[in-house]
Design a protein around this motif. Sequence first.
Motif, short mmCIF file in Angstrom:
data_model
loop_
_atom_site.label_atom_id
_atom_site.label_comp_id
_atom_site.label_asym_id
_atom_site.label_seq_id
_atom_site.Cartn_x
_atom_site.Cartn_y
_atom_site.Cartn_z
N PHE A 288 1.15 16.24 -3.42
CA PHE A 288 -0.07 15.52 -3.77
C PHE A 288 -1.14 16.48 -4.26
CE2 PHE A 288 -2.99 16.66 -0.32
CZ PHE A 288 -2.12 17.25 0.58
N VAL A 289 -2.08 15.92 -5.03
CA VAL A 289 -3.26 16.70 -5.40
C VAL A 289 -4.48 15.96 -4.89
CG1 VAL A 289 -2.18 17.66 -7.46
CG2 VAL A 289 -3.49 15.52 -7.63
N GLY A 290 -5.58 16.64 -4.80
CA GLY A 290 -6.82 16.01 -4.37
C GLY A 290 -7.10 16.28 -2.92
N PRO A 291 -8.37 16.15 -2.56
CA PRO A 291 -8.78 16.47 -1.19
C PRO A 291 -8.29 15.44 -0.18
CG PRO A 291 -10.66 15.80 -2.56
CD PRO A 291 -9.47 15.76 -3.44
N ASP A 292 -7.83 15.94 0.97
CA ASP A 292 -7.33 15.08 2.04
C ASP A 292 -8.28 13.96 2.40
OD1 ASP A 292 -4.85 16.10 2.56
OD2 ASP A 292 -5.62 17.70 3.86
N GLU A 293 -9.57 14.33 2.54
CA GLU A 293 -10.49 13.31 3.06
C GLU A 293 -10.68 12.17 2.07
OE1 GLU A 293 -11.10 16.46 2.57
OE2 GLU A 293 -12.91 16.75 1.37
N VAL A 294 -10.55 12.46 0.78
CA VAL A 294 -10.68 11.38 -0.19
C VAL A 294 -9.44 10.49 -0.17
CG1 VAL A 294 -11.21 10.79 -2.58
CG2 VAL A 294 -12.10 12.90 -1.61
N LEU B 128 0.85 -1.19 0.00
CA LEU B 128 0.00 0.00 0.00
C LEU B 128 0.88 1.24 0.00
CD1 LEU B 128 -2.82 1.26 0.21
CD2 LEU B 128 -2.67 1.01 2.68
N SER B 129 0.80 2.01 -1.07
CA SER B 129 1.60 3.23 -1.18
C SER B 129 0.73 4.42 -0.80
CB SER B 129 2.10 3.41 -2.61
OG SER B 129 2.84 2.28 -3.00
N THR B 130 1.16 5.11 0.24
CA THR B 130 0.32 6.19 0.77
C THR B 130 0.88 7.56 0.39
OG1 THR B 130 1.54 6.03 2.83
CG2 THR B 130 -0.53 4.82 2.69
N LYS B 131 0.14 8.55 0.75
CA LYS B 131 0.38 9.93 0.33
C LYS B 131 1.75 10.46 0.74
CE LYS B 131 -1.89 13.37 2.34
NZ LYS B 131 -3.08 14.17 2.71
N ASP B 132 2.38 11.11 -0.17
CA ASP B 132 3.57 11.88 0.15
C ASP B 132 3.09 13.27 0.57
OD1 ASP B 132 5.78 13.45 0.22
OD2 ASP B 132 6.54 12.89 -1.76
N PRO B 133 3.23 13.58 1.86
CA PRO B 133 2.61 14.82 2.35
C PRO B 133 3.18 16.07 1.67
CG PRO B 133 3.94 13.75 4.06
CD PRO B 133 3.93 12.84 2.90
N GLU B 134 4.34 15.92 1.04
CA GLU B 134 4.97 17.07 0.38
C GLU B 134 4.37 17.33 -1.00
OE1 GLU B 134 7.67 18.80 1.91
OE2 GLU B 134 6.86 17.58 3.57
#
Length: 655
Positions: free
Chosen positions: A444-450, A436-442
């Motif tokens: 990204f695009v798209g809404p956090d909650e999604v 599972l590859s998760t968000k790179d906080p630095e």
Amino acid sequence: MSAVSELRITLAGAARVVAGGTTYGEALEADGRSVVAARAGGELKDLAAPVAEGDVIEPVPADSPDGRAIIRHSTAHVMAQAVQEIFPEARLGIGPPVENGFYYDFDVKNPFTPDDLKRIEKRMREIVKQGQLFSRRPVSDDEAAGELAAEPYKLELIGLKGGAADEESVEVGGAELTIYDNLDPKTGELCWKDLCRGPHVPTTRSIPAFKLMRTGGAYWRGSEKNPQLQRIYGTAWESREKQDEYLHLLVEAEKRDHRKLGAELDLFSFPDELGSGLPVFHPKGGVIRRVMEDYSRKRHEEAGYSFVNTPHITKSKLYEISGHLDWYKDGMFPAMELEGAEYYLKPMNCPMHNLIFRSRGRSYRELPLRLFEFGTVYRYEKSGVIHGLTRVRGMTQDDAHIYCTHEQMRDELKSLLRFVLDLLRDYGLDDFYLELSTKDPEKFVGPDEVWEEATETLREVAESENLELVLDPGGAAFYGPKISVQARDAIGRTWQMSTIQLDFNLPELFELEYQAADGTRQRPVKIHRALFGSIERFFGVLVEHYAGAFPPWLAPVQVVGIPIAEAHVSYLQDVAKKARERGIRIEVDASDDRMQKKIRNAQKSKVPFMLLAGDEDIAGGAVSFRFRNGEQKNGVPVDEAIAEIVDAIERRLQV
RNA sequence: GCCGACGUAGCUCAAUCGGCAGAGCGACAGUCUUGUAAACUGUAGGUCAGGGGUUCGAUUCCCCUCGUCGGCUCCA
């Protein structure tokens, strides 16, 4: 030394008191062969290091992952010593343990030859036999810099230490620098030394088995901007037997190499005239491919996918919208200039599928809209990376894009992962884990909650499948989280297979919309997924998984009829006719080879079933089976034989 | 793309320290046919990856290109 005279430690869960100056090796009564190091409070220690008050001590067995890594790391030191003895001008890079072995990088004038490797290995055996001690010595940065003045790469690492404390390096790391001296066991004389965090096995005699494997270039610190060093790979194990097992696995893997089997079984080839990385499938490979695709189509149809088709080439406009020309241009074939426009071969199908989505207004009632295509794409892979069918320049993806609402995303992801796993199982792969590859906080695009919801859903689904889940934090692409299915093949190698990826970027760029129940316009969530990855690659993996011995449903030729003598050919041809009527791919070997030779040929081509017929069979209206494992079943009535074969095909059994 | 090795018949591999290129398997032709991994005999098949250079002469030495293999980087 006025050390504390007694220390309280915990050993094997029990409190113990030992004299000051006791080493871990003494405390554990370790022999340095079955136990190569100690773990105290989670940290790995040399057996020769003194225990500390309050230590909770565990042995590190040679056959544990840490134990092997230590043996391998120590072997890397022995190799570096041998190299510097034979090539005094060689400068040291780094030498860590890796999966199944170790490497060490050297800056040398001339790359190593196979002959050099032999000399190095010979010298290593002498060093191992000599039983040099690995002796740890803490040094200050300045001392280290002084001692290693002749080693520019090591100096660079010392310089990096401060800034990159988080770097998990085997050279530098932890609070202080240490140098490991290799000492002559008899005289205590210094034989060699290296900047190293450790720990190490106590003496070179604790290296039970090793072998140098191969050489290659490697960029210093992994960047192609840096100079290229010469790397030597080796393997090392806790016992001769384990090493032999590993070497045997490599031989086994070589036998399964799809490039080799592809030629032997006449499945596919790479004609020079076409160019590197552009395969052609021969009739036998073509059958396998067609069966793979047909089955996939059928399953997709049942799962509610719509089938689409898109061209191989497009004007640049499409990739301007999708952004590919900004961030993926290097991976694309250069443009063709036509009528004042630039045309590109397509490297991905998704932008075209977006055009299908937005070809007219979409209603929420149509969602999830699942578009599927065997879409052929072309990517400009660098010449050095092309590899059989697993890394090509032209390939066909079993590519699907699912457009759904936020509310549907959860269920869609769940059913999708199950679908993917089920289908992989049908093709014979059944040992998986997920990454599972998760968000790179630095980035990204798209809404956090999604992101959050998608990531959580992927995690839940993974867990509900009871599959091992490996996290890859921050590893997602900027446009969405990803889960990838890794499959283990018949000899335990893992392959990245399917990926399921959320895409929060392209719906924006293409301004994709649907009309919701309340009349508002909404942006759909886009899920991108490829199950095979590419058909070519999956084909290659299956060849290796099955070692070319495909299960009957995939086998290009399912049955070969072998007459005992020429007189029995026509009988077998009648049998073959009946079999063909049931959809069986059968050939009768009517050549003038002798029967034994025909069996050999059929066996070598890995046909699942041989049907033999001679006078005895004909008298009973029967045939005789010979299976791939050499077993036979004689005098089976023709109808029963055909039924047995049809059953194996329909149930996709391996035989 | 970078470092290195390699490229001889359809396949697997010899040989030529620069002097007419060889075997096994496969293919083809013929002879022979009876029970679970190789019958026998013969024939054809090569611009020695392609191009350039050095040389009286290059498959052999040098350079370039293409391709393959092993690494590195890359794999969106």
